[in-house]
Write an enzyme that holds these catalytic residues in place. Structure first.
Site, PDB file in Angstrom:
ATOM      1  N   ARG A 184       0.865  -1.371   0.207  1.00 15.46           N
ATOM      2  CA  ARG A 184       0.202  -0.083   0.297  1.00 15.46           C
ATOM      3  C   ARG A 184       0.837   1.539  -0.176  1.00 15.46           C
ATOM      4  O   ARG A 184       1.008   2.676  -0.453  1.00 15.46           O
ATOM      5  CB  ARG A 184      -0.721  -0.323   1.006  1.00 15.46           C
ATOM      6  CG  ARG A 184      -2.352   1.187   1.006  1.00 15.46           C
ATOM      7  CD  ARG A 184      -3.162   0.794   1.942  1.00 15.46           C
ATOM      8  NE  ARG A 184      -3.243   0.968   3.771  1.00 15.46           N
ATOM      9  CZ  ARG A 184      -3.932   0.508   4.503  1.00 15.46           C
ATOM     10  NH1 ARG A 184      -5.007  -0.082   3.868  1.00 15.46           N
ATOM     11  NH2 ARG A 184      -3.585   1.180   5.346  1.00 15.46           N
ATOM     12  N   GLY A 253       0.273   3.254  11.803  1.00 10.61           N
ATOM     13  CA  GLY A 253       1.015   3.135  13.806  1.00 10.61           C
ATOM     14  C   GLY A 253       0.524   3.154  14.193  1.00 10.61           C
ATOM     15  O   GLY A 253      -0.953   4.033  14.662  1.00 10.61           O
ATOM     16  N   SER A 254       0.566   3.246  16.104  1.00 12.90           N
ATOM     17  CA  SER A 254       0.149   3.950  17.012  1.00 12.90           C
ATOM     18  C   SER A 254      -0.241   5.851  16.527  1.00 12.90           C
ATOM     19  O   SER A 254       1.019   5.592  16.344  1.00 12.90           O
ATOM     20  CB  SER A 254       0.636   3.453  18.166  1.00 12.90           C
ATOM     21  OG  SER A 254       1.639   4.020  18.119  1.00 12.90           O
ATOM     22  N   GLU A 275      -1.528   6.861   9.077  1.00  8.43           N
ATOM     23  CA  GLU A 275      -2.297   6.328   9.371  1.00  8.43           C
ATOM     24  C   GLU A 275      -2.265   6.277  10.942  1.00  8.43           C
ATOM     25  O   GLU A 275      -1.971   4.903  11.243  1.00  8.43           O
ATOM     26  CB  GLU A 275      -2.751   4.963   8.484  1.00  8.43           C
ATOM     27  CG  GLU A 275      -3.840   4.176   8.327  1.00  8.43           C
ATOM     28  CD  GLU A 275      -4.381   3.361   9.057  1.00  8.43           C
ATOM     29  OE1 GLU A 275      -4.633   3.218  10.131  1.00  8.43           O
ATOM     30  OE2 GLU A 275      -3.499   2.173   8.604  1.00  8.43           O
ATOM     31  N   LEU A 276      -2.507   5.895  11.730  1.00  2.00           N
ATOM     32  CA  LEU A 276      -2.596   6.263  12.927  1.00  2.00           C
ATOM     33  C   LEU A 276      -3.720   4.576  14.004  1.00  2.00           C
ATOM     34  O   LEU A 276      -4.226   4.601  12.837  1.00  2.00           O
ATOM     35  CB  LEU A 276      -2.683   6.891  13.448  1.00  2.00           C
ATOM     36  CG  LEU A 276      -1.770   8.320  12.781  1.00  2.00           C
ATOM     37  CD1 LEU A 276      -1.291   9.377  13.854  1.00  2.00           C
ATOM     38  CD2 LEU A 276      -0.099   8.099  13.449  1.00  2.00           C
ATOM     39  N   ARG A 303     -11.581  -9.998  11.796  1.00  4.27           N
ATOM     40  CA  ARG A 303     -10.503  -9.961  10.905  1.00  4.27           C
ATOM     41  C   ARG A 303      -9.022  -9.529  11.429  1.00  4.27           C
ATOM     42  O   ARG A 303      -9.169  -8.835  12.587  1.00  4.27           O
ATOM     43  CB  ARG A 303     -10.438  -8.820   9.243  1.00  4.27           C
ATOM     44  CG  ARG A 303      -9.727  -8.566   8.932  1.00  4.27           C
ATOM     45  CD  ARG A 303      -9.653  -7.737   8.061  1.00  4.27           C
ATOM     46  NE  ARG A 303      -9.144  -7.280   7.039  1.00  4.27           N
ATOM     47  CZ  ARG A 303      -8.521  -6.698   5.529  1.00  4.27           C
ATOM     48  NH1 ARG A 303      -8.998  -5.808   5.809  1.00  4.27           N
ATOM     49  NH2 ARG A 303      -7.457  -6.749   4.933  1.00  4.27           N
ATOM     50  N   CYS A 309      -6.392  -1.588  12.664  1.00  6.75           N
ATOM     51  CA  CYS A 309      -7.168  -0.037  12.798  1.00  6.75           C
ATOM     52  C   CYS A 309      -8.302  -0.132  12.675  1.00  6.75           C
ATOM     53  O   CYS A 309      -9.117   0.602  13.131  1.00  6.75           O
ATOM     54  CB  CYS A 309      -5.629   0.595  12.492  1.00  6.75           C
ATOM     55  SG  CYS A 309      -6.061   0.476  10.318  1.00  6.75           S
TER      56      CYS A 309
END
Length: 506
Positions: A184, A253-254, A275-276, A303, A309
């Protein structure tokens, strides 16, 4: 260093043998990929990768140092100018060949992910299909990165707008989707003409190593993609973010880690894609098809064993149907079988490590102490590995900690609401805004609620919505930017405007 080769296809989970596992692991490169070559770490350091289902060591990889990270950026910077001038069709064909190779090696990729991450083979195969689609999608988008040419409103000059690659990128991927999170990010960077330094998660780097070699096999030139797996994430990101040659960082991640990266990236005013974290509400209205809602809930919750997330984190169910929904949901969850992902009957694999399992159980215990009831599950699974029982909690108080943070495990807390306005208020009561799910037979309601809830993605009577052709991303503290869709390539380009004098003047 070893170089990957495609292995014979396994026909089913039952066909996986220890010998096949060993052969596949032996074929995965164990070094750092710098300028097209697999090399040892500069200090000779290594780290181990473990099987979360058994705790056993799967492989030992070179552990990159800060010096190695700079060497990787050196290679990316040296390759950037020539790579940016490469014809879009050439880049597209490399991505298309990569798609075909990943598809050809699907069983290898699936087994690697099952071994290092724990997900059942059937689910790992699904990730291969999903991850490969980013290669195919951006192969097609490469030649469609349009600019524009137009006349200024007053008619005196011309406007020429073109898109240019942003430059060398740092791509940091998480452990939960080892292939899809790499494709991605890598695919749109390749499409845009950017070079890269990829830092995979230390818990699941094997799939990224195998994928990087597959990209080389597809014809990607040396230096375009460099891979620096390491036991120290900050040892890699720190020096790279300080280097003025780096022009972008993309991180999944976080939220706390994302905030630190954004602060560091600000020093050189880097482009960032973040993308958190997520805290997805799954809203079931009183008119919903409950069987369809349970089916969607299973997909949205389970899933990746809930380690996603986008996983449904809070089940907000109308008070008139809450009991029926919860009973049906608990029955479906309770029927799932836990086990090592290579076992034929396994539906739920292990969590990624012991700390993750303990964190999940602490949230469940606190919720029960606060008055929640475990309708099914509610405890770790005895034995080796980091397994947790699929769990449904009823009567969860709205102020319970489990509703306020990502669970990242196979646990579904259910709470109730009485009106549409209450549902919207509960859904928005979070600092996160990534995915959300709505179940109702009333399409106008679905549209009305979607306009009012603060989430980047909404599933209408659908429990799985991620797709390479769709823009993936969130709002609020769930991040910045979008991955996938026509928006995905824009994250890796800059816009240049050229003002042209009126060609008819003079």
């Amino acid at each position: 260093m070893t170089v990957t080769t495609a292995l014979p296809t396994a026909l089913s989970p039952a066909a996986v043998s220890p010998e096949r596992e060993a052969a596949l692991l032996a074929s995965v490169p164990t070094g750092l990929l710098v300028n097209g070559q697999w090399v040892d770490a500069s200090d000779g350091g290594t780290f181990d990768v473990h099987d979360p289902a058994t705790g056993e060591v799967l492989a030992t990889l070179a552990s990159a140092t800060s010096q190695d990270a700079i060497a990787a950026l050196d290679a990316a910077d040296a390759a950037q100018a020539s790579w940016a001038r490469t014809a879009p069709r050439t880049r597209a064909e490399i991505l298309r060949r990569a798609f075909e190779l990943v598809t050809e090696r699907a069983e290898d990729f699936a087994l690697l992910m099952t071994l290092e991450m724990g997900k059942p083979l059937a689910e790992a195969r699904g990730e291969v299909t999903y991850g490969a689609e980013f290669l195919r999608w951006f192969a097609e988008e490469t030649v469609r990165d349009y600019g524009r040419y137009l006349t200024t409103p007053e008619g005196k000059n011309r406007i020429l707008v073109q898109h240019k690659p942003v430059g060398p990128c740092l791509l940091i991927t998480p452990w939960n989707f080892p292939l899809a999170m790499a494709t991605r990010k890598v695919a749109p960077a390749v499409a845009a003409g950017c070079t890269m330094v990829l830092k995979p998660a230390k818990l699941t780097p094997l799939t990224a190593q195998y994928f990087a070699q597959t990209m080389l096999d597809a014809g990607l030139p040396a230096g375009v993609l460099n891979v620096v797996a390491s036991s120290s994430a900050s040892g890699i990101s720190g020096p790279l973010l300080k280097d003025s040659r780096l022009r972008k960082v993309s991180f999944t991640g976080s939220t706390p880690v994302g905030k630190r990266l954004m602060a560091n990236a600000a020093q050189n005013v880097l482009r960032t894609s973040m993308e958190l974290g997520g805290n997805a509400p799954f809203i079931v209205f009183e008119d919903a098809d409950l069987d369809a809602a349970v089916e969607g809930a299973m997909a949205a919750k389970m899933r990746n064993m809930g380690e996603a997330c986008t996983a449904a984190n809070r089940f907000l169910v109308h008070e008139t149907v809450a009991q029926e929904f919860t009973q049906k949901f608990a029955k479906a969850m309770g029927a799932l079988t836990t086990g090592r992902g290579t076992e034929p009957d396994t539906k739920v694999g292990p969590l990624i490590d012991g700390g993750a399992r303990d964190d999940v159980h602490a949230l469940v215990s606190a919720a029960v102490d606060a008055g929640a009831v475990a309708v099914t599950g509610g405890a770790p699974v005895d034995g080796p590995g980091y397994f947790y029982q699929p769990t449904v909690l009823a009567n969860v108080p709205n102020d319970a900690a489990i509703l306020g943070q990502e669970i990242f495990g196979p646990v579904a807390p259910v709470t109730t609401f009485s009106t549409e306005e209450d549902a919207i208020k509960l859904a928005n009561a979070s600092e996160y805004g990534l995915a959300s799910y709505l179940y109702s037979r009333d399409f106008n309601r679905l549209l009305r609620v979607a306009e009012q809830i603060e989430f980047g993605m909404v599933g209408f009577n659908a429990g799985v919505i991620s797709n390479a052709a769709a823009p993936f991303g969130g709002v609020k503290q769930s991040g910045l930017g979008r991955e996938g869709g026509s928006e995905g390539i824009a994250e890796y380009t800059t816009t240049q405007y050229i003002g042209i004098a009126d060609p008819y003047a003079g």
